[in-house]
Design a protein around this motif. Structure first.
Motif, PDB file in Angstrom:
ATOM      1  N   PHE A 141       0.801  -1.223   0.000  1.00 32.50           N
ATOM      2  CA  PHE A 141       0.000   0.000   0.000  1.00 32.50           C
ATOM      3  C   PHE A 141       0.837   1.278   0.000  1.00 32.50           C
ATOM      4  CE2 PHE A 141      -2.384  -3.416   2.103  1.00 32.50           C
ATOM      5  CZ  PHE A 141      -3.360  -3.592   1.136  1.00 32.50           C
ATOM      6  N   GLY A 142       1.964   1.283   0.721  1.00 31.25           N
ATOM      7  CA  GLY A 142       2.818   2.468   0.741  1.00 31.25           C
ATOM      8  C   GLY A 142       3.572   2.643  -0.565  1.00 31.25           C
ATOM      9  N   MET A 143       4.120   1.554  -1.076  1.00 27.27           N
ATOM     10  CA  MET A 143       4.847   1.594  -2.345  1.00 27.27           C
ATOM     11  C   MET A 143       3.945   1.223  -3.520  1.00 27.27           C
ATOM     12  SD  MET A 143       8.607   0.160  -1.274  1.00 27.27           S
ATOM     13  CE  MET A 143       9.281   0.502  -2.902  1.00 27.27           C
ATOM     14  N   LYS A 144       2.706   0.881  -3.212  1.00 29.29           N
ATOM     15  CA  LYS A 144       1.672   0.587  -4.212  1.00 29.29           C
ATOM     16  C   LYS A 144       2.035  -0.553  -5.172  1.00 29.29           C
ATOM     17  CE  LYS A 144      -0.108   5.342  -4.163  1.00 29.29           C
ATOM     18  NZ  LYS A 144      -0.216   5.436  -2.791  1.00 29.29           N
ATOM     19  N   LEU A 145       2.640  -1.608  -4.610  1.00 31.79           N
ATOM     20  CA  LEU A 145       2.952  -2.775  -5.431  1.00 31.79           C
ATOM     21  C   LEU A 145       1.735  -3.675  -5.610  1.00 31.79           C
ATOM     22  CD1 LEU A 145       6.453  -3.958  -4.129  1.00 31.79           C
ATOM     23  CD2 LEU A 145       5.933  -2.480  -6.071  1.00 31.79           C
ATOM     24  N   GLY A 146       0.749  -3.540  -4.753  1.00 27.09           N
ATOM     25  CA  GLY A 146      -0.402  -4.426  -4.776  1.00 27.09           C
ATOM     26  C   GLY A 146      -0.158  -5.644  -3.903  1.00 27.09           C
ATOM     27  N   VAL A 147      -1.226  -6.301  -3.532  1.00 28.83           N
ATOM     28  CA  VAL A 147      -1.158  -7.415  -2.586  1.00 28.83           C
ATOM     29  C   VAL A 147      -0.375  -8.598  -3.156  1.00 28.83           C
ATOM     30  CG1 VAL A 147      -2.579  -9.124  -1.373  1.00 28.83           C
ATOM     31  CG2 VAL A 147      -3.252  -6.721  -1.376  1.00 28.83           C
ATOM     32  N   GLU A 148      -0.667  -8.982  -4.390  1.00 30.15           N
ATOM     33  CA  GLU A 148      -0.018 -10.163  -4.956  1.00 30.15           C
ATOM     34  C   GLU A 148       1.498  -9.966  -5.096  1.00 30.15           C
ATOM     35  OE1 GLU A 148      -0.107 -12.973  -8.930  1.00 30.15           O
ATOM     36  OE2 GLU A 148      -1.799 -11.640  -8.566  1.00 30.15           O
ATOM     37  N   LYS A 149       1.910  -8.847  -5.654  1.00 25.74           N
ATOM     38  CA  LYS A 149       3.344  -8.613  -5.841  1.00 25.74           C
ATOM     39  C   LYS A 149       4.044  -8.440  -4.491  1.00 25.74           C
ATOM     40  CE  LYS A 149       6.785  -6.413  -8.558  1.00 25.74           C
ATOM     41  NZ  LYS A 149       7.098  -5.732  -9.780  1.00 25.74           N
ATOM     42  N   ALA A 150       3.382  -7.759  -3.543  1.00 24.40           N
ATOM     43  CA  ALA A 150       3.977  -7.594  -2.210  1.00 24.40           C
ATOM     44  C   ALA A 150       4.185  -8.954  -1.554  1.00 24.40           C
ATOM     45  CB  ALA A 150       3.099  -6.695  -1.340  1.00 24.40           C
ATOM     46  N   TRP A 151       3.254  -9.865  -1.736  1.00 23.99           N
ATOM     47  CA  TRP A 151       3.412 -11.222  -1.195  1.00 23.99           C
ATOM     48  C   TRP A 151       4.609 -11.916  -1.861  1.00 23.99           C
ATOM     49  CZ3 TRP A 151       1.799 -14.192   2.717  1.00 23.99           C
ATOM     50  CH2 TRP A 151       2.111 -15.550   2.665  1.00 23.99           C
ATOM     51  N   LEU A 152       4.694 -11.824  -3.174  1.00 25.92           N
ATOM     52  CA  LEU A 152       5.744 -12.526  -3.918  1.00 25.92           C
ATOM     53  C   LEU A 152       7.143 -11.995  -3.621  1.00 25.92           C
ATOM     54  CD1 LEU A 152       4.011 -12.957  -7.395  1.00 25.92           C
ATOM     55  CD2 LEU A 152       4.509 -14.733  -5.711  1.00 25.92           C
ATOM     56  N   VAL A 153       7.282 -10.687  -3.404  1.00 27.43           N
ATOM     57  CA  VAL A 153       8.618 -10.125  -3.186  1.00 27.43           C
ATOM     58  C   VAL A 153       8.918  -9.825  -1.718  1.00 27.43           C
ATOM     59  CG1 VAL A 153       8.715  -9.141  -5.505  1.00 27.43           C
ATOM     60  CG2 VAL A 153       7.978  -7.700  -3.598  1.00 27.43           C
ATOM     61  N   GLY A 154       7.858  -9.720  -0.906  1.00 27.48           N
ATOM     62  CA  GLY A 154       8.070  -9.278   0.468  1.00 27.48           C
ATOM     63  C   GLY A 154       7.780 -10.298   1.548  1.00 27.48           C
ATOM     64  N   ILE A 155       7.135 -11.401   1.203  1.00 30.28           N
ATOM     65  CA  ILE A 155       6.819 -12.423   2.203  1.00 30.28           C
ATOM     66  C   ILE A 155       7.386 -13.779   1.796  1.00 30.28           C
ATOM     67  CG2 ILE A 155       4.985 -13.662   3.425  1.00 30.28           C
ATOM     68  CD1 ILE A 155       5.073 -10.764   4.238  1.00 30.28           C
ATOM     69  N   ALA A 156       6.995 -14.260   0.631  1.00 25.43           N
ATOM     70  CA  ALA A 156       7.353 -15.619   0.200  1.00 25.43           C
ATOM     71  C   ALA A 156       8.850 -15.917   0.288  1.00 25.43           C
ATOM     72  CB  ALA A 156       6.819 -15.871  -1.212  1.00 25.43           C
ATOM     73  N   PRO A 157       9.732 -15.012  -0.143  1.00 19.77           N
ATOM     74  CA  PRO A 157      11.160 -15.343  -0.081  1.00 19.77           C
ATOM     75  C   PRO A 157      11.709 -15.469   1.342  1.00 19.77           C
ATOM     76  CG  PRO A 157      10.787 -13.444  -1.519  1.00 19.77           C
ATOM     77  CD  PRO A 157       9.503 -13.734  -0.820  1.00 19.77           C
ATOM     78  N   PHE A 158      10.963 -14.968   2.322  1.00 21.95           N
ATOM     79  CA  PHE A 158      11.477 -14.893   3.687  1.00 21.95           C
ATOM     80  C   PHE A 158      10.913 -15.952   4.632  1.00 21.95           C
ATOM     81  CE2 PHE A 158      11.635 -10.674   1.779  1.00 21.95           C
ATOM     82  CZ  PHE A 158      12.985 -10.397   1.895  1.00 21.95           C
ATOM     83  N   LEU A 159       9.948 -16.740   4.187  1.00 21.52           N
ATOM     84  CA  LEU A 159       9.281 -17.686   5.085  1.00 21.52           C
ATOM     85  C   LEU A 159      10.221 -18.767   5.618  1.00 21.52           C
ATOM     86  CD1 LEU A 159       5.798 -18.020   3.342  1.00 21.52           C
ATOM     87  CD2 LEU A 159       6.391 -16.712   5.402  1.00 21.52           C
ATOM     88  N   ALA A 160      10.930 -19.445   4.748  1.00 18.72           N
ATOM     89  CA  ALA A 160      11.828 -20.521   5.209  1.00 18.72           C
ATOM     90  C   ALA A 160      12.941 -19.957   6.081  1.00 18.72           C
ATOM     91  CB  ALA A 160      12.411 -21.270   4.017  1.00 18.72           C
TER      92      ALA A 160
END
Length: 184
Positions: A141-160
């Protein structure tokens, strides 16, 4: 919590030393990073959670806020080469999530969650959730990447990596505390 044993001047001096040590560790952990497109993967979350668990919510939160202040003042403490306000205006949600994570992990540790590796793992897991949620929100929302892209670049790579860091932190904190209690 071990940092709070001494009172008076010696307690203040000990707290100042612990804050300086904590901000130095955070700086070093930021420089160990794997560059990714939007947010680098660093060891900072591990150090934030260990600081929260070992220092408690008050000193842990103050330490992380001091680290952010050092960066805002221009010291090169963040993962990138520059300090100043620019890193706090980019994917800064993670950085601000550090304060919430240190607070929550420290608060839970002070309530006995640090007496068991399993409970400490869960406390650190909550800390990671707070960091990732803050980062996700800022990216989406702040950088306006959208939910899907924010998940792909900001959450998924960091889970493991978050699970590995939780396990490492939960195993390290009792050992750190034992070493420091012998000397304190």
């Amino acid at each position: 919590m071990w940092p709070q044993r001494a009172g008076g001047i010696s307690g203040v001096l000990r707290s100042v030393i612990l804050v300086a040590l904590g901000t130095a560790l955070l700086t070093m952990s930021a420089k160990v990073n794997l560059p990714l497109p939007y947010v680098p993967m660093t060891l900072q979350t591990l150090v934030v959670l260990v600081i929260g668990a070992a220092y408690g919510w008050r000193l842990g939160s103050v330490t992380v806020m001091a680290y952010l202040a050092e960066g805002a003042l221009g010291l090169p403490v963040f993962a990138g080469p520059a300090g100043g306000l620019a890193p706090l205006l980019g994917p800064a949600g993670y950085l601000f999530g550090f304060v919430a994570a240190a607070f929550a992990t420290g608060w839970l540790s002070e309530r006995g969650w640090d007496r068991s590796v399993a409970w400490l793992f869960l406390a650190m897991g909550l800390g990671h959730v707070l960091i990732l949620a803050a980062g996700f929100t800022w990216l989406a929302f702040g950088m306006k990447l959208g939910v899907e892209k924010a998940w792909l670049v900001g959450i998924a790579p960091f889970l493991a990596a978050s699970l590995i860091k939780n396990a490492l932190g939960a195993a390290l904190v009792p050992s750190i505390r034992r070493v420091l209690d012998r000397r304190g």
